[in-house]
Design a protein around this motif. Structure first.
Motif, PDB file in Angstrom:
ATOM      1  N   ALA A 101       0.749  -1.242   0.067  1.00 37.56           N
ATOM      2  CA  ALA A 101      -0.023   0.005   0.086  1.00 37.56           C
ATOM      3  C   ALA A 101       1.222   1.358   0.458  1.00 37.56           C
ATOM      4  N   ILE A 102       1.792   1.109   0.949  1.00 34.82           N
ATOM      5  CA  ILE A 102       2.861   2.001   1.120  1.00 34.82           C
ATOM      6  C   ILE A 102       3.876   2.736  -0.657  1.00 34.82           C
ATOM      7  N   GLY A 103       3.972   1.535  -0.889  1.00 29.77           N
ATOM      8  CA  GLY A 103       4.432   1.609  -2.689  1.00 29.77           C
ATOM      9  C   GLY A 103       3.357   2.004  -3.709  1.00 29.77           C
ATOM     10  N   ALA A 104       2.073   1.754  -3.728  1.00 31.71           N
ATOM     11  CA  ALA A 104       1.599   2.043  -4.302  1.00 31.71           C
ATOM     12  C   ALA A 104       0.570   3.981  -4.309  1.00 31.71           C
ATOM     13  N   THR A 105       0.595   4.435  -3.326  1.00 30.48           N
ATOM     14  CA  THR A 105       0.901   5.412  -2.690  1.00 30.48           C
ATOM     15  C   THR A 105       1.912   6.713  -3.221  1.00 30.48           C
ATOM     16  N   SER A 106       3.183   5.403  -2.787  1.00 32.34           N
ATOM     17  CA  SER A 106       3.877   6.996  -3.887  1.00 32.34           C
ATOM     18  C   SER A 106       4.687   6.841  -4.876  1.00 32.34           C
ATOM     19  N   GLU A 107       3.728   5.509  -5.736  1.00 33.29           N
ATOM     20  CA  GLU A 107       3.277   6.000  -6.891  1.00 33.29           C
ATOM     21  C   GLU A 107       2.671   7.043  -7.534  1.00 33.29           C
ATOM     22  N   ASP A 108       1.466   7.375  -6.913  1.00 27.18           N
ATOM     23  CA  ASP A 108       0.112   7.718  -7.098  1.00 27.18           C
ATOM     24  C   ASP A 108      -0.925   8.000  -6.221  1.00 27.18           C
ATOM     25  N   SER A 109      -0.741   8.476  -5.546  1.00 32.15           N
ATOM     26  CA  SER A 109      -1.390   9.269  -5.049  1.00 32.15           C
ATOM     27  C   SER A 109      -3.086   9.303  -4.577  1.00 32.15           C
ATOM     28  N   LYS A 110      -3.386   9.595  -5.954  1.00 27.89           N
ATOM     29  CA  LYS A 110      -5.042   8.605  -5.730  1.00 27.89           C
ATOM     30  C   LYS A 110      -5.221   7.544  -5.549  1.00 27.89           C
ATOM     31  N   ASN A 111      -4.224   6.124  -5.227  1.00 30.72           N
ATOM     32  CA  ASN A 111      -4.521   4.736  -4.572  1.00 30.72           C
ATOM     33  C   ASN A 111      -4.306   5.125  -3.113  1.00 30.72           C
ATOM     34  N   PHE A 112      -4.497   6.104  -2.400  1.00 25.25           N
ATOM     35  CA  PHE A 112      -4.519   6.432  -1.137  1.00 25.25           C
ATOM     36  C   PHE A 112      -5.707   4.967  -0.913  1.00 25.25           C
ATOM     37  N   GLY A 113      -7.091   5.648  -0.982  1.00 25.18           N
ATOM     38  CA  GLY A 113      -8.043   4.829  -0.860  1.00 25.18           C
ATOM     39  C   GLY A 113      -8.313   3.647  -0.081  1.00 25.18           C
ATOM     40  N   LYS A 114      -8.072   3.099  -1.879  1.00 28.42           N
ATOM     41  CA  LYS A 114      -7.703   1.217  -2.737  1.00 28.42           C
ATOM     42  C   LYS A 114      -6.994   0.564  -1.780  1.00 28.42           C
ATOM     43  N   SER A 115      -5.209   0.920  -1.422  1.00 32.56           N
ATOM     44  CA  SER A 115      -4.488   0.447  -0.310  1.00 32.56           C
ATOM     45  C   SER A 115      -4.688   0.240   0.342  1.00 32.56           C
ATOM     46  N   LEU A 116      -5.605   1.621   1.549  1.00 40.89           N
ATOM     47  CA  LEU A 116      -5.816   1.330   2.646  1.00 40.89           C
ATOM     48  C   LEU A 116      -7.032   0.661   3.203  1.00 40.89           C
ATOM     49  N   ILE A 117      -8.254   0.417   1.574  1.00 43.11           N
ATOM     50  CA  ILE A 117      -9.244  -0.649   2.226  1.00 43.11           C
ATOM     51  C   ILE A 117      -8.195  -2.713   2.096  1.00 43.11           C
ATOM     52  N   PHE A 118      -7.058  -2.399   1.590  1.00 44.66           N
ATOM     53  CA  PHE A 118      -6.873  -3.443   1.607  1.00 44.66           C
ATOM     54  C   PHE A 118      -6.300  -4.368   3.421  1.00 44.66           C
ATOM     55  N   VAL A 119      -5.104  -2.913   3.263  1.00 47.79           N
ATOM     56  CA  VAL A 119      -4.777  -3.228   5.075  1.00 47.79           C
ATOM     57  C   VAL A 119      -5.577  -2.891   6.107  1.00 47.79           C
ATOM     58  N   ALA A 120      -7.202  -2.346   5.573  1.00 45.65           N
ATOM     59  CA  ALA A 120      -7.715  -2.625   7.037  1.00 45.65           C
ATOM     60  C   ALA A 120      -8.599  -4.173   6.904  1.00 45.65           C
ATOM     61  N   LEU A 121      -8.037  -4.940   5.312  1.00 42.50           N
ATOM     62  CA  LEU A 121      -8.814  -6.530   5.730  1.00 42.50           C
ATOM     63  C   LEU A 121      -8.403  -7.296   6.312  1.00 42.50           C
ATOM     64  N   GLY A 122      -7.154  -7.593   6.432  1.00 46.47           N
ATOM     65  CA  GLY A 122      -6.293  -7.841   6.986  1.00 46.47           C
ATOM     66  C   GLY A 122      -6.244  -7.239   8.593  1.00 46.47           C
ATOM     67  N   GLU A 123      -6.636  -6.731   9.168  1.00 43.94           N
ATOM     68  CA  GLU A 123      -7.134  -6.152  10.022  1.00 43.94           C
ATOM     69  C   GLU A 123      -8.257  -7.011  10.511  1.00 43.94           C
ATOM     70  N   GLY A 124      -9.166  -7.033   9.711  1.00 39.73           N
ATOM     71  CA  GLY A 124     -10.789  -7.207   9.962  1.00 39.73           C
ATOM     72  C   GLY A 124     -10.208  -8.771  10.554  1.00 39.73           C
ATOM     73  N   VAL A 125      -9.386  -9.494   9.960  1.00 40.73           N
ATOM     74  CA  VAL A 125      -9.423 -11.317  10.612  1.00 40.73           C
ATOM     75  C   VAL A 125      -8.877 -11.244  12.381  1.00 40.73           C
ATOM     76  N   ALA A 126      -8.305 -10.283  12.286  1.00 36.03           N
ATOM     77  CA  ALA A 126      -8.004 -10.042  14.117  1.00 36.03           C
ATOM     78  C   ALA A 126      -9.382  -9.669  14.659  1.00 36.03           C
ATOM     79  N   LEU A 127     -10.180  -8.854  14.148  1.00 38.92           N
ATOM     80  CA  LEU A 127     -11.210  -8.337  14.798  1.00 38.92           C
ATOM     81  C   LEU A 127     -12.157  -9.706  15.048  1.00 38.92           C
ATOM     82  N   TYR A 128     -12.062 -10.822  13.810  1.00 39.65           N
ATOM     83  CA  TYR A 128     -13.473 -11.896  13.832  1.00 39.65           C
ATOM     84  C   TYR A 128     -13.093 -12.563  15.223  1.00 39.65           C
ATOM     85  N   GLY A 129     -11.834 -12.585  14.692  1.00 39.17           N
ATOM     86  CA  GLY A 129     -11.422 -13.806  16.053  1.00 39.17           C
ATOM     87  C   GLY A 129     -11.909 -13.536  17.232  1.00 39.17           C
ATOM     88  N   MET A 130     -11.601 -11.743  17.023  1.00 34.87           N
ATOM     89  CA  MET A 130     -11.575 -10.967  19.447  1.00 34.87           C
ATOM     90  C   MET A 130     -13.496 -11.360  19.567  1.00 34.87           C
TER      91      MET A 130
END
Length: 141
Positions: A101-130
């Motif tokens: 996500a950091i690499g995609a944002t550094s290439e094009d700042s418009k990709n920040f919102g899209k890449s943040l979603i993928f990081v949040a999906l990883g965090e969602g796995v931990a929330l489901y376990g909790m």
């Protein structure tokens, strides 16, 4: 006396995190440190499984029968496994998604919102376990 048995897995977990952090700072590969953490988690799991008094020390088992105490201890163990494994999976997901996500944002700042979603999906796995462990603990109490 029961709280001493309950603190043994916690102390072992804190020591293993400290040793893994120290190994990474000394130049050990991160993958090896993750495997060391998984091995320490398995060791604590086996210790709690083989010694039910460790897993059931948090509950009031004096009035309950031994079978009910063992079931309560296994319930606590199931909640811990649900949280622990989902957090490990979420950590691995974020470890791969965040640098991308950091690499995609550094290439094009418009990709920040899209890449943040993928990081949040990883965090969602931990929330489901909790959430699953909260449901298990609500059935026990």
């Amino acid at each position: 006396m029961e709280y001493i048995f309950l603190s043994i897995p916690v102390i072992f977990g804190v020591i293993s995190v400290y040793l893994a952090n120290r190994a990474v700072q000394r130049g050990c590969k991160r993958k090896k440190a993750v495997y060391m953490q998984i091995a320490s988690f398995c060791t604590v799991f086996i210790a709690c499984f083989l010694c039910p008094m460790i897993a059931s020390a948090a509950g009031d088992t004096e009035a309950a029968t031994e079978a009910a105490a063992g079931a309560m201890g296994m319930g606590y163990l199931a909640a811990a496994i649900a949280t622990g494994l989902s957090c490990i999976g979420g950590g691995i997901a974020v470890a791969y998604a965040a640098p991308a996500a950091i690499g995609a944002t550094s290439e094009d700042s418009k990709n920040f919102g899209k890449s943040l979603i993928f990081v949040a999906l990883g965090e969602g796995v931990a929330l489901y376990g909790m959430l699953v462990s909260i449901l298990i603990l609500s059935k026990l109490g």
